[in-house]
Design a protein around this motif. Sequence first.
Motif, PDB file in Angstrom:
ATOM      1  N   HIS A 134     125.221  49.066   9.973  1.00 40.35           N
ATOM      2  CA  HIS A 134     124.278  48.738   8.908  1.00 40.35           C
ATOM      3  C   HIS A 134     124.545  47.316   8.380  1.00 40.35           C
ATOM      4  CE1 HIS A 134     122.270  49.425   4.963  1.00 40.35           C
ATOM      5  NE2 HIS A 134     123.261  48.687   4.534  1.00 40.35           N
ATOM      6  N   LYS A 135     125.816  47.053   8.076  1.00 45.88           N
ATOM      7  CA  LYS A 135     126.160  45.721   7.567  1.00 45.88           C
ATOM      8  C   LYS A 135     125.852  44.659   8.617  1.00 45.88           C
ATOM      9  CE  LYS A 135     130.377  46.629   6.310  1.00 45.88           C
ATOM     10  NZ  LYS A 135     131.741  46.670   5.779  1.00 45.88           N
ATOM     11  N   PHE A 136     126.126  45.031   9.859  1.00 39.87           N
ATOM     12  CA  PHE A 136     125.887  44.072  10.930  1.00 39.87           C
ATOM     13  C   PHE A 136     124.407  43.739  11.066  1.00 39.87           C
ATOM     14  CE2 PHE A 136     125.092  42.910  15.341  1.00 39.87           C
ATOM     15  CZ  PHE A 136     125.858  41.753  15.382  1.00 39.87           C
ATOM     16  N   LEU A 137     123.566  44.760  11.024  1.00 39.57           N
ATOM     17  CA  LEU A 137     122.126  44.495  11.142  1.00 39.57           C
ATOM     18  C   LEU A 137     121.649  43.563  10.015  1.00 39.57           C
ATOM     19  CD1 LEU A 137     119.336  44.799  12.355  1.00 39.57           C
ATOM     20  CD2 LEU A 137     119.109  47.032  11.280  1.00 39.57           C
ATOM     21  N   PHE A 248     120.344  36.144  23.541  1.00 39.94           N
ATOM     22  CA  PHE A 248     120.377  36.444  22.103  1.00 39.94           C
ATOM     23  C   PHE A 248     121.550  37.373  21.775  1.00 39.94           C
ATOM     24  CE2 PHE A 248     119.210  39.463  18.704  1.00 39.94           C
ATOM     25  CZ  PHE A 248     119.131  38.589  17.636  1.00 39.94           C
ATOM     26  N   LEU A 249     121.735  38.390  22.587  1.00 36.26           N
ATOM     27  CA  LEU A 249     122.800  39.359  22.329  1.00 36.26           C
ATOM     28  C   LEU A 249     124.178  38.704  22.462  1.00 36.26           C
ATOM     29  CD1 LEU A 249     121.167  42.384  24.169  1.00 36.26           C
ATOM     30  CD2 LEU A 249     121.406  42.073  21.687  1.00 36.26           C
ATOM     31  N   LYS A 250     124.243  37.745  23.352  1.00 36.44           N
ATOM     32  CA  LYS A 250     125.478  36.972  23.499  1.00 36.44           C
ATOM     33  C   LYS A 250     125.726  36.178  22.215  1.00 36.44           C
ATOM     34  CE  LYS A 250     126.035  34.711  27.503  1.00 36.44           C
ATOM     35  NZ  LYS A 250     126.042  33.625  28.531  1.00 36.44           N
ATOM     36  N   LYS A 251     124.665  35.561  21.746  1.00 32.74           N
ATOM     37  CA  LYS A 251     124.772  34.712  20.556  1.00 32.74           C
ATOM     38  C   LYS A 251     125.214  35.503  19.318  1.00 32.74           C
ATOM     39  CE  LYS A 251     121.434  32.874  17.944  1.00 32.74           C
ATOM     40  NZ  LYS A 251     120.043  32.477  17.781  1.00 32.74           N
ATOM     41  N   ILE A 252     124.689  36.707  19.162  1.00 31.19           N
ATOM     42  CA  ILE A 252     125.080  37.482  17.974  1.00 31.19           C
ATOM     43  C   ILE A 252     126.366  38.270  18.221  1.00 31.19           C
ATOM     44  CG2 ILE A 252     122.727  37.625  17.046  1.00 31.19           C
ATOM     45  CD1 ILE A 252     122.699  40.581  17.987  1.00 31.19           C
ATOM     46  N   ASN A 253     126.959  38.090  19.393  1.00 34.07           N
ATOM     47  CA  ASN A 253     128.308  38.595  19.628  1.00 34.07           C
ATOM     48  C   ASN A 253     128.439  40.121  19.714  1.00 34.07           C
ATOM     49  OD1 ASN A 253     130.532  37.126  20.209  1.00 34.07           O
ATOM     50  ND2 ASN A 253     131.469  37.360  18.190  1.00 34.07           N
ATOM     51  N   VAL A 254     127.454  40.746  20.349  1.00 31.34           N
ATOM     52  CA  VAL A 254     127.532  42.203  20.483  1.00 31.34           C
ATOM     53  C   VAL A 254     127.788  42.603  21.927  1.00 31.34           C
ATOM     54  CG1 VAL A 254     126.078  42.805  18.527  1.00 31.34           C
ATOM     55  CG2 VAL A 254     125.022  42.349  20.740  1.00 31.34           C
ATOM     56  N   LEU A 370     123.755  47.142  18.113  1.00 29.84           N
ATOM     57  CA  LEU A 370     124.401  46.790  16.837  1.00 29.84           C
ATOM     58  C   LEU A 370     125.921  46.908  16.868  1.00 29.84           C
ATOM     59  CD1 LEU A 370     121.887  48.465  14.347  1.00 29.84           C
ATOM     60  CD2 LEU A 370     121.987  46.073  15.084  1.00 29.84           C
ATOM     61  N   THR A 371     126.514  46.751  18.032  1.00 29.47           N
ATOM     62  CA  THR A 371     127.967  46.878  18.108  1.00 29.47           C
ATOM     63  C   THR A 371     128.632  45.530  18.342  1.00 29.47           C
ATOM     64  OG1 THR A 371     127.552  48.985  19.205  1.00 29.47           O
ATOM     65  CG2 THR A 371     129.839  48.211  19.147  1.00 29.47           C
ATOM     66  N   PRO A 372     129.131  44.913  17.259  1.00 33.86           N
ATOM     67  CA  PRO A 372     129.832  43.645  17.455  1.00 33.86           C
ATOM     68  C   PRO A 372     131.169  43.873  18.163  1.00 33.86           C
ATOM     69  CG  PRO A 372     129.619  44.164  15.109  1.00 33.86           C
ATOM     70  CD  PRO A 372     129.066  45.319  15.866  1.00 33.86           C
ATOM     71  N   TYR A 373     131.616  42.863  18.827  1.00 34.50           N
ATOM     72  CA  TYR A 373     132.847  42.948  19.616  1.00 34.50           C
ATOM     73  C   TYR A 373     134.026  43.471  18.792  1.00 34.50           C
ATOM     74  CZ  TYR A 373     136.440  41.394  22.917  1.00 34.50           C
ATOM     75  OH  TYR A 373     137.473  41.339  23.796  1.00 34.50           O
ATOM     76  N   PRO A 397     134.462  40.715  26.496  1.00 32.42           N
ATOM     77  CA  PRO A 397     133.852  39.935  25.420  1.00 32.42           C
ATOM     78  C   PRO A 397     132.349  39.778  25.626  1.00 32.42           C
ATOM     79  CG  PRO A 397     135.818  38.855  26.273  1.00 32.42           C
ATOM     80  CD  PRO A 397     135.524  39.995  27.185  1.00 32.42           C
ATOM     81  N   PRO A 398     131.632  39.563  24.528  1.00 38.24           N
ATOM     82  CA  PRO A 398     130.171  39.531  24.562  1.00 38.24           C
ATOM     83  C   PRO A 398     129.551  38.595  25.602  1.00 38.24           C
ATOM     84  CG  PRO A 398     130.918  39.555  22.311  1.00 38.24           C
ATOM     85  CD  PRO A 398     132.151  39.445  23.153  1.00 38.24           C
ATOM     86  N   ALA A 399     130.150  37.440  25.812  1.00 40.99           N
ATOM     87  CA  ALA A 399     129.556  36.504  26.773  1.00 40.99           C
ATOM     88  C   ALA A 399     129.612  37.103  28.171  1.00 40.99           C
ATOM     89  CB  ALA A 399     130.291  35.169  26.733  1.00 40.99           C
TER      90      ALA A 399
END
Length: 425
Positions: A134-137, A248-254, A370-373, A397-399
């Motif tokens: 939730h906080k991440f979104l 985009f998903l790489k950029k937001i680190n998920v 919505l799952t950050p690393y 890692p996300p990248a």
Amino acid sequence: MPLVGNLIGEDHVNYVLMYNMLTGIRIGVSRCQAKIKRPLTDEDFTARHKFSFDIVGNELTPSAKYDFKFKDYAPWVFRTLREDFFHLDPADYLLSLTAKYILSELGSPGKSGSFFYFSRDYRFIIKTIRHSEHKFLLSILKDYHAHVQANPHTLLSRFYGLHRVKLPRGRKIHFVIMNNLFPPHKDIHETFDLKGSTVGREYPEEKAAKNPGAVLKDLNWINRGRTLELGPEKRALLTEQLRRDAEFLKKINVMDYSLLVGIHNMQRGNRDNVRKNTLKVFSPDLPETRRSRAMQAKGGSKSPEAIAIRRAMRSSDPKRLGKHTIRLPEEDTGDRQQFIFYQDEGGMRATDENNEPQDTIYYLGVIDILTPYSTVKKVEHLWKGLQADRHKISPVPPAEYSDRFFSFMKAIMRGGEGGAKFVSE
Ligand code: ATP
Ligand code: CA
Ligand code: CA
């Protein structure tokens, strides 16, 4: 995933939760919707509105069956997403979710403990999420908004609302409302959840044989020899959109997201259809039909929408109790027609090398984004600590995750190298 979950009746353990979620949505969303549309401001991204419900009611909130608190996050941003980018009819949205208090519960299909609920017409999914998600979104809402604006055909989950319900003993439940990728009017014959990884990515085939609705994974896709049958045109479009979404998903680190693929075989059609269910429900005093084609929100006080909203506000004491049968539509609602990847019966029809349509429809999208690393790292630690010999979860890692994801998706399209080649690392 079975199309029909368990309908929630008044004796269901999560009935109160459902009642509170839907009441909150009904009041919160209609409040925002009743106002004249205006451009977004920076403050809209951090805005939150609180509602306090009780059995008495007051001038702001009608009386409700239970005492609870409801919080609506960034309502104007989600309104803009719904109306301007996802082209949802505002009244349709509210009516689908709350005209009758009917949801069906899918329980918790993933490992995360999230619960999934379908709106009664199966167009929307409510997913309970962790506080961290939730906080991440909220933290990426601006980026998400910008991405969707720049990419009208994005394959990412479409978030329509973010809310929280607080129950009397203080339990807080966060949830998002999003699109159901799968259509109400077509059977899905095979479902895959693909990540581009092979570790633990197999649903046992013996079990799959007994459970045709099972969600299969990367190794099943490879072992069954599946490919996304798309001609050059659609292949190019899908590849480009996936590339942008993965960036985009790489950029937001998920990480940990997947491409959900539902396959409908047009020859087989809806023969296995079991889309009916009956139970007792009550209906708030709302018009229940989709009159909204004509109701494009004009904000006019006499518009049917405004009338519906006013009625919804008044209907504080839902009284009608009756047997309700869920009957799903046989036809496409047509609301996704402007989206390249969702324009054929709500999905994307397979094509051959001459771009001629074939007898398969794909329903696909990127879910669970919505799952950050950092969160995964924590979870991994927990697992390792608790059960040392458990299958090692190896988060990359996300990248790396994003690159691997995108390469896999390219590989599984016709003309790609094939999933098998890709994963023989
Ligand atoms: P985990 O973190 O363990 O993967 P989760 O609780 O975060 O699980 P998701 O991965 O979001 O759950 O979804 C689990 C399953 O629910 C998916 O594999 C898919 O079958 C179904 N599902 C999720 N989102 C959608 C959607 N938008 N449309 C249709 N089905 C969905
Ligand atoms: Ca998942
Ligand atoms: Ca998840």
